[in-house]
Design a protein around this motif. Structure first.
Motif, short mmCIF file in Angstrom:
data_model
loop_
_atom_site.label_atom_id
_atom_site.label_comp_id
_atom_site.label_asym_id
_atom_site.label_seq_id
_atom_site.Cartn_x
_atom_site.Cartn_y
_atom_site.Cartn_z
N PHE A 31 0.85 -1.19 0.00
CA PHE A 31 0.00 0.00 0.00
C PHE A 31 0.88 1.24 0.00
O PHE A 31 1.92 1.26 0.67
N ALA A 86 0.31 4.99 1.11
CA ALA A 86 -0.65 5.90 1.74
C ALA A 86 0.09 6.96 2.53
O ALA A 86 1.00 6.65 3.29
N GLU A 137 -0.37 -11.84 15.05
CA GLU A 137 -0.87 -10.70 15.81
C GLU A 137 -1.41 -9.61 14.88
O GLU A 137 -1.17 -9.63 13.67
N SER A 138 -2.14 -8.69 15.46
CA SER A 138 -2.77 -7.62 14.71
C SER A 138 -1.75 -6.88 13.84
O SER A 138 -0.65 -6.59 14.29
N GLY A 139 -2.11 -6.63 12.59
CA GLY A 139 -1.23 -5.88 11.70
C GLY A 139 -0.30 -6.74 10.86
O GLY A 139 0.47 -6.23 10.05
N CYS A 140 -0.36 -8.07 11.01
CA CYS A 140 0.59 -8.92 10.28
C CYS A 140 0.13 -9.20 8.85
O CYS A 140 0.86 -9.83 8.08
N GLY A 141 -1.08 -8.75 8.49
CA GLY A 141 -1.52 -8.90 7.10
C GLY A 141 -2.58 -9.95 6.86
O GLY A 141 -2.86 -10.31 5.71
N LYS A 142 -3.25 -10.40 7.91
CA LYS A 142 -4.25 -11.45 7.76
C LYS A 142 -5.44 -10.98 6.92
O LYS A 142 -5.87 -11.66 5.99
N THR A 143 -5.99 -9.82 7.29
CA THR A 143 -7.18 -9.33 6.57
C THR A 143 -6.84 -9.01 5.12
O THR A 143 -7.62 -9.31 4.21
N THR A 144 -5.68 -8.43 4.89
CA THR A 144 -5.28 -8.11 3.51
C THR A 144 -5.16 -9.41 2.70
O THR A 144 -5.58 -9.46 1.54
N1 LIG Z 1 -5.99 0.13 2.71
C1 LIG Z 1 -4.82 0.21 3.37
N2 LIG Z 1 -3.98 1.25 3.16
C2 LIG Z 1 -2.80 1.35 3.80
N3 LIG Z 1 -2.35 0.42 4.68
C3 LIG Z 1 -3.14 -0.64 4.94
C4 LIG Z 1 -4.42 -0.80 4.31
N4 LIG Z 1 -4.98 -1.96 4.76
C5 LIG Z 1 -4.09 -2.48 5.64
N5 LIG Z 1 -3.00 -1.69 5.75
C6 LIG Z 1 -1.81 -1.97 6.60
O1 LIG Z 1 -1.34 -3.25 6.26
C7 LIG Z 1 -0.89 -3.94 7.42
C8 LIG Z 1 -1.65 -5.24 7.57
O2 LIG Z 1 -3.01 -4.96 7.90
P1 LIG Z 1 -4.12 -6.09 8.01
O3 LIG Z 1 -4.10 -6.94 6.79
O4 LIG Z 1 -5.40 -5.44 8.35
O5 LIG Z 1 -3.59 -6.95 9.26
P2 LIG Z 1 -4.36 -7.90 10.29
O6 LIG Z 1 -5.67 -8.28 9.69
O7 LIG Z 1 -3.43 -9.07 10.48
O8 LIG Z 1 -4.50 -7.12 11.55
C9 LIG Z 1 -1.06 -2.98 8.57
O9 LIG Z 1 0.16 -2.30 8.76
C10 LIG Z 1 -2.12 -2.03 8.07
O10 LIG Z 1 -2.02 -0.77 8.69
#
Ligand SMILES: Nc1ncnc2c1ncn2[C@@H]1O[C@H](COP(=O)(O)OP(=O)(O)O)[C@@H](O)[C@H]1O
Ligand SMILES: [Mg+2]
Length: 317
Positions: free
Chosen positions: A14, A16, A42-49
């Motif tokens: 990303f 941003a 842990e939170s922020g490791c990229g699971k949701t992405t």
């Molecule tokens: N749309 C976005 N724009 C910029 N950074 C993003 C975006 N979505 C996620 N991130 C960043 O990517 C990283 C992984 O996020 P995310 O996939 O939500 O992790 P998790 O689900 O494991 O908590 C984090 O540092 C988050 O801030």
């Protein structure tokens, strides 16, 4: 086993606010029909992405996704519609997932209409899915609005909404984290029954190893956008190889068989991790790091028993 989805070397960067975030650096996974694979970290490791890329809600910046034998990595717009029906997300927060003005019937009919299911089939499909999520008799639920349901009942509707188009893949991102502990097992058991009966491939995303252990045969551990360890879930939890997995396991009260490896306390927070470059991304927090860890990125190497680990410790090379 036939693979429903197979993703290779997925990456997502990303840009941003003048910053570059390597949210996902390297994730590969395949899920067969009837199989449940967990992704923890842990939170922020990229699971949701990762979940959003698997569902093509986010375009990967690297890698490839094959779904039911077809490369869908670069498919867009209307060409993705058949895939959208066959790969469904179960939302984390049932209160956000449903339109408060829609009745349950309308919430369930909407995806059918979107995917072009003939109207004559709607009532039958709605009845069948209400049975599947055990909201019966359906007549007592279908004319209600979301505010008239409890969190657990709403999550059943969210699950029904995901199942009604007839998916082959379900991706559940923290599916019960917003629910009371008392209703979590009920929802997880419904998901499992649907998976078994329909032969669905499932990906569960969670920071909770106990949940992953309860539902997933195989698990991937992510750290800063990359898979650092994977394997059959019970084996991975009972005999973690990677110092990060060992720390995750030590942090939760799951019963462990092997006691000879003392848990390794990890140092600092995620923000203390080194930025992407050569070397292991975990090295500055790793209590076992040594010289090689700062100069050489450990590849995800295969061990016996379907295990993989990205760590120089114990590497004979
Ligand atoms: N749309 C976005 N724009 C910029 N950074 C993003 C975006 N979505 C996620 N991130 C960043 O990517 C990283 C992984 O996020 P995310 O996939 O939500 O992790 P998790 O689900 O494991 O908590 C984090 O540092 C988050 O801030
Ligand atoms: Mg997340």
């Amino acid at each position: 086993m036939s693979q429903v989805i197979s993703a290779q070397n997925l990456g997502k960067t990303f840009h941003a606010h003048g910053r570059t975030v390597h949210a996902v650096r390297d994730v590969s996974l395949s899920v067969a029909a009837g199989e449940a694979v967990g992704i923890v970290g842990e939170s922020g490791c990229g699971k949701t992405t990762t979940a959003r890329m698997l569902l093509r809600l986010e375009d990967p910046t690297a890698g490839r996704i094959v779904f039911e034998g077809e490369d869908i990595t670069h498919r867009r717009g209307a060409a993705l519609l058949p895939f959208r029906a066959r790969a469904q997300l179960v939302f984390q927060n049932p209160f956000d997932a449903l339109n408060p003005r829609f009745t349950i019937r309308r919430a369930l009919a909407e995806p059918l209409a979107n995917f072009g299911v003939p109207r004559a089939e709607h009532a039958g499909r709605i009845e069948a899915v209400m049975q599947r999520v055990r909201l019966t008799p359906s007549a007592s639920w279908l004319d209600r609005h979301p505010h008239e349901l409890s969190g657990g009942q709403l999550q059943r509707v969210v699950l029904a909404r995901a199942l009604i188009p007839g998916p082959r893949l379900i991706v559940a991102d923290e599916p019960v984290s917003m629910l009371d502990v008392s209703v979590r097992a009920g929802i997880l058991n419904l998901l499992r029954a649907a998976r078994d009966e329909l032969g669905l491939a499932a990906v569960y995303i969670s920071h909770d190893l106990a949940l992953i252990r309860y539902v997933c045969e195989r698990t991937l551990v992510m750290y800063l956008g990359a898979v650092v360890e994977e394997g059959p879930t019970v084996d991975l939890i009972e005999r973690p190889h990677h110092p990060y997995t060992r720390a995750l396991v030590a942090a939760v009260p799951v019963p462990r068989i092997e006691q000879d490896r003392a848990p390794l306390p990890i140092k600092g927070a995620l923000s203390d991790a080194p930025l992407v470059g050569p070397g292991c991304a975990f090295r500055d927090r790793c209590p076992a790091a040594f010289g090689r860890c700062a100069v050489e990125t450990p590849p995800l190497r295969e061990l016996s028993g379907r295990r993989k680990v990205a760590c120089h410790l114990g590497d004979p090379a």
